[in-house]
Write an enzyme that holds these catalytic residues in place. Structure first.
Site, PDB file in Angstrom:
ATOM      1  N   SER A 110       0.822  -1.204   0.000  1.00  0.00           N
ATOM      2  CA  SER A 110       0.000   0.000   0.000  1.00  0.00           C
ATOM      3  C   SER A 110       0.855   1.252   0.000  1.00  0.00           C
ATOM      4  O   SER A 110       1.919   1.308   0.624  1.00  0.00           O
ATOM      5  CB  SER A 110      -0.914   0.002   1.228  1.00  0.00           C
ATOM      6  OG  SER A 110      -1.574   1.247   1.364  1.00  0.00           O
ATOM      7  N   TYR A 133      -2.248   5.669  -4.505  1.00  0.00           N
ATOM      8  CA  TYR A 133      -3.296   6.674  -4.396  1.00  0.00           C
ATOM      9  C   TYR A 133      -2.743   7.952  -5.005  1.00  0.00           C
ATOM     10  O   TYR A 133      -1.604   8.336  -4.741  1.00  0.00           O
ATOM     11  CB  TYR A 133      -3.644   6.955  -2.930  1.00  0.00           C
ATOM     12  CG  TYR A 133      -4.420   5.863  -2.228  1.00  0.00           C
ATOM     13  CD1 TYR A 133      -5.677   5.480  -2.660  1.00  0.00           C
ATOM     14  CD2 TYR A 133      -3.891   5.247  -1.094  1.00  0.00           C
ATOM     15  CE1 TYR A 133      -6.395   4.494  -1.999  1.00  0.00           C
ATOM     16  CE2 TYR A 133      -4.596   4.269  -0.424  1.00  0.00           C
ATOM     17  CZ  TYR A 133      -5.845   3.891  -0.874  1.00  0.00           C
ATOM     18  OH  TYR A 133      -6.550   2.922  -0.227  1.00  0.00           O
ATOM     19  N   THR A 159      -5.435   2.635  -7.387  1.00  0.00           N
ATOM     20  CA  THR A 159      -6.754   2.668  -6.769  1.00  0.00           C
ATOM     21  C   THR A 159      -7.467   3.968  -7.123  1.00  0.00           C
ATOM     22  O   THR A 159      -6.952   5.052  -6.867  1.00  0.00           O
ATOM     23  CB  THR A 159      -6.642   2.536  -5.240  1.00  0.00           C
ATOM     24  OG1 THR A 159      -6.015   1.286  -4.923  1.00  0.00           O
ATOM     25  CG2 THR A 159      -8.012   2.579  -4.583  1.00  0.00           C
ATOM     26  N   LYS A 257      -7.774  -0.403 -10.029  1.00  0.00           N
ATOM     27  CA  LYS A 257      -8.535  -1.033  -8.944  1.00  0.00           C
ATOM     28  C   LYS A 257      -9.642  -0.094  -8.463  1.00  0.00           C
ATOM     29  O   LYS A 257      -9.387   1.068  -8.163  1.00  0.00           O
ATOM     30  CB  LYS A 257      -7.600  -1.363  -7.774  1.00  0.00           C
ATOM     31  CG  LYS A 257      -8.265  -2.048  -6.585  1.00  0.00           C
ATOM     32  CD  LYS A 257      -7.216  -2.408  -5.543  1.00  0.00           C
ATOM     33  CE  LYS A 257      -7.827  -3.162  -4.374  1.00  0.00           C
ATOM     34  NZ  LYS A 257      -8.667  -2.309  -3.529  1.00  0.00           N
ATOM     35  N   HIS A 281     -13.640  -1.282  -2.721  1.00  0.00           N
ATOM     36  CA  HIS A 281     -12.730  -0.862  -1.651  1.00  0.00           C
ATOM     37  C   HIS A 281     -13.061  -1.580  -0.343  1.00  0.00           C
ATOM     38  O   HIS A 281     -12.917  -1.024   0.753  1.00  0.00           O
ATOM     39  CB  HIS A 281     -12.786   0.654  -1.444  1.00  0.00           C
ATOM     40  CG  HIS A 281     -11.490   1.249  -0.986  1.00  0.00           C
ATOM     41  ND1 HIS A 281     -10.656   1.957  -1.816  1.00  0.00           N
ATOM     42  CD2 HIS A 281     -10.863   1.233   0.212  1.00  0.00           C
ATOM     43  CE1 HIS A 281      -9.581   2.356  -1.151  1.00  0.00           C
ATOM     44  NE2 HIS A 281      -9.689   1.926   0.090  1.00  0.00           N
TER      45      HIS A 281
END
Length: 336
Positions: A110, A133, A159, A257, A281
């Site tokens: 992440s 992100y 994402t 995603k 999510h």
């Protein structure tokens, strides 16, 4: 009498996590947005699916190996990105990549992990995936992507379903983001009821910085500082044009995603995505949307003959791992 000493299922591990983590951390990873309707749908809709049971077949040489985004994997399972994993277990992202390497499945780091990409790379035995992100500071994004590529990452999971942070009632009840004395006392009490966590993570798991953005979030792993930084820096103006910009920097594969609609899946293919991850999510940021399993056929019908389609089960915030794969006329792989 059953003592449940050895965990046998994912639910057993969830129960152990409930006992080990301070309440605000357990609910942060276990909970969903608003009334958690979509969180429940992710479970119930999948539970309605039954297996087709054929008999008298030679099953003496079953092989679950497959190819995921161009990489060999022992089974169609991917460890999905988990933000703040290093707050749930000592250097959690490092433990995650080691576990994935042991069973030969991909691991996804992440953006907002506790361990930075460089530390995870030192612990990894093979290239892992990196999740992004988009933040407002494009120079910071470019620098992060360059660090990930330098660490050997070849697959980027972008994402796209978090333009704004969701409303999470469990976090409010636990005083997770309260900046006053009451919030500090609530969190302090929850921490002190878990001395094992204090020793394993609180003391031995340092440094508690936001690894990849440690230079931008100067207060370390202070959850209030983290939320404030997310609220101020996550870019809610992102469009498909920004994915084209990412493509000019990232030299490897890009998976998008957070897709739930066939039309969006086609748009992702149009901007050059190498794969689609059907995901809500984990129902963590937006409630009252569809479960992923209900949307999977629509996405596969739209782009299944053009690109690889993955699915994020999104069950119980990632703690209840459903051990299966799915096919709807095209490759479909589970991320957990």
């Amino acid at each position: 009498m059953t003592y449940n000493v050895v965990p046998a299922t994912s639910r057993d591990y969830r129960r152990l996590a409930d006992k080990a983590l301070p309440r605000f951390l357990f609910d942060y990873i276990d909970g969903g947005a608003n009334d958690e309707l979509t969180l429940a749908r992710n479970v119930s809709d999948f539970a309605r699916i039954t297996l087709k049971h054929n008999v008298l077949r030679d099953v003496s040489r079953i092989d679950t190996a497959t190819t995921l985004a161009g990489e060999r994997a022992a089974m169609p399972v991917i460890l999905a990105p988990v933000g703040l994993a290093g707050m749930f277990k000592r250097r959690g992202e490092v433990q995650g990549v080691r576990a994935a390497n042991r069973v030969d499945v991909p691991f996804t780091l992440s953006t907002v992990g506790i361990c930075p990409v460089d530390e995870v790379a030192r612990a990894a035995e093979k290239p892992f995936w990196f999740q992004l992100y988009m933040v407002k500071d494009r120079k910071a994004v470019q620098g992060l992507l360059e660090r990930a590529m330098a660490a050997g990452c070849q697959t980027l999971v972008f994402t796209v379903d978090l333009p704004v942070a969701g409303m999470r009632h469990r976090d409010t009840r636990n005083g997770l983001f309260e900046k006053n004395l009451r919030g500090a006392l609530m969190r302090g009490w929850q921490v002190m009821t878990r001395p094992g966590w204090v020793y394993d993570v609180g003391m031995r798991g340092k440094p508690h910085a936001f690894g990849n953005y440690a230079d931008l979030v100067s207060e370390g792993a202070d959850l209030n500082a983290y939320k404030e930084w997310v609220d101020n820096n996550y870019d809610n103006t992102v469009t498909w044009k920004d994915i084209e910009w990412v493509r000019t920097i990232w030299k490897g594969r890009i998976l998008i995603k957070g897709i739930l609609e066939g039309r969006d899946a086609q748009s992702a293919v149009d901007v050059g995505a190498d794969g689609i991850v059907v995901s809500n999510h984990g129902a963590r940021q937006l409630d009252s949307v569809s479960s992923t399993i209900r949307k999977l056929p629509e996405v596969v019908a739209a782009v299944g003959d053009k690109t690889e389609v993955f699915m994020d089960g999104g069950v119980r915030g990632g703690l209840d791992v459903l051990q299966d794969s799915c096919k709807f006329g095209a490759p479909c792989h589970r991320t957990v």
